[in-house]
Write an enzyme that holds these catalytic residues in place. Sequence first.
Site, PDB file in Angstrom:
ATOM      1  N   GLU A  46      60.354  62.779  40.988  1.00 29.04           N
ATOM      2  CA  GLU A  46      61.124  61.922  40.099  1.00 29.04           C
ATOM      3  C   GLU A  46      61.965  62.802  39.161  1.00 29.04           C
ATOM      4  O   GLU A  46      61.557  63.912  38.803  1.00 29.04           O
ATOM      5  CB  GLU A  46      60.127  61.089  39.302  1.00 29.04           C
ATOM      6  N   LYS A 117      63.520  52.228  39.904  1.00 28.48           N
ATOM      7  CA  LYS A 117      62.120  52.050  39.503  1.00 28.48           C
ATOM      8  C   LYS A 117      61.897  50.689  38.847  1.00 28.48           C
ATOM      9  O   LYS A 117      62.556  50.338  37.870  1.00 28.48           O
ATOM     10  CB  LYS A 117      61.744  53.171  38.540  1.00 28.48           C
ATOM     11  N   CYS A 155      56.470  56.819  41.004  1.00 27.95           N
ATOM     12  CA  CYS A 155      55.524  57.164  39.948  1.00 27.95           C
ATOM     13  C   CYS A 155      54.665  55.976  39.472  1.00 27.95           C
ATOM     14  O   CYS A 155      53.743  55.571  40.154  1.00 27.95           O
ATOM     15  CB  CYS A 155      56.278  57.808  38.779  1.00 27.95           C
TER      16      CYS A 155
END
Length: 271
Positions: A46, A117, A155
């Site tokens: 990321e 995300k 994540c």
Amino acid sequence: MTAADDLGIAVAQFSPAADTEANLAVIAQLTATASARGARVVVFPEYSSYFVDPFDASLTEHAQEVDGPFVRRLTEIAAQHGVHLVAGLLERADDERRVRNTVVAVGGGGLLASYRKLHLYDAFGQRESDWVEPGVVGTPETFESGGLRFGLMTCYDLRFPEVGRLLVDAGADVFLVPAEWVRGPLKEHHWRTLLHARAIENTVFVAAADHPPPLGVGNSMIVDPQGVELAAVGTATDVAVAHLDPTAVERVRRVNPALRLRRLAVTPRDG
């Protein structure tokens, strides 16, 4: 099934800096290493394009479009080595005060998929949403290579099993997880447990690339559909490569048909 039929996949662990050109130099070096070890898909962390801790106003100054210079350079590196690359990008947002936390997948011909995300890291004393605009729930982002379909998440999404369910229902055989999994009490345990859980419950491969210490937990790894760790990096800047058998997912699902036996589906909600 022969070794020649397997697909090499690598997780590439490094610490992205507040210097996009320096990050690209590391990405090029690690891609060369991964390719030499037989990888055809390479996953980076990321925020691979630009990262600063703590976050500050420089994020918006260094954000780019998905067709910007960072992605164009990734495409050149992918073409040079005949691989697919997956990496975190600081993308410009509609809100000029914030950015998007985006993951891009590219091949030698250009962009294959991009994912923003969904779940921002507003936990463990952090407030990612102060700086980042959340993605919108939509069609899962996937691409194909070597007889396998790869799905993207990022994540903190790992803590939300619904994301994996949406990807597997879209046909994903492999989850790719660029991350910056911040260190803290029990955080390495959470990281390893969740990666294995997502693999087992969805009967898929999982490949996750993190930042190494001192900020991240490291332990980038590749896990098979039965939760067996195939390859991993400890705390160094390095790559780990595993060779995936495209028939393994089908074989595991014949023995463990948990997906077929589900009685509940995932539906998005607002907020």
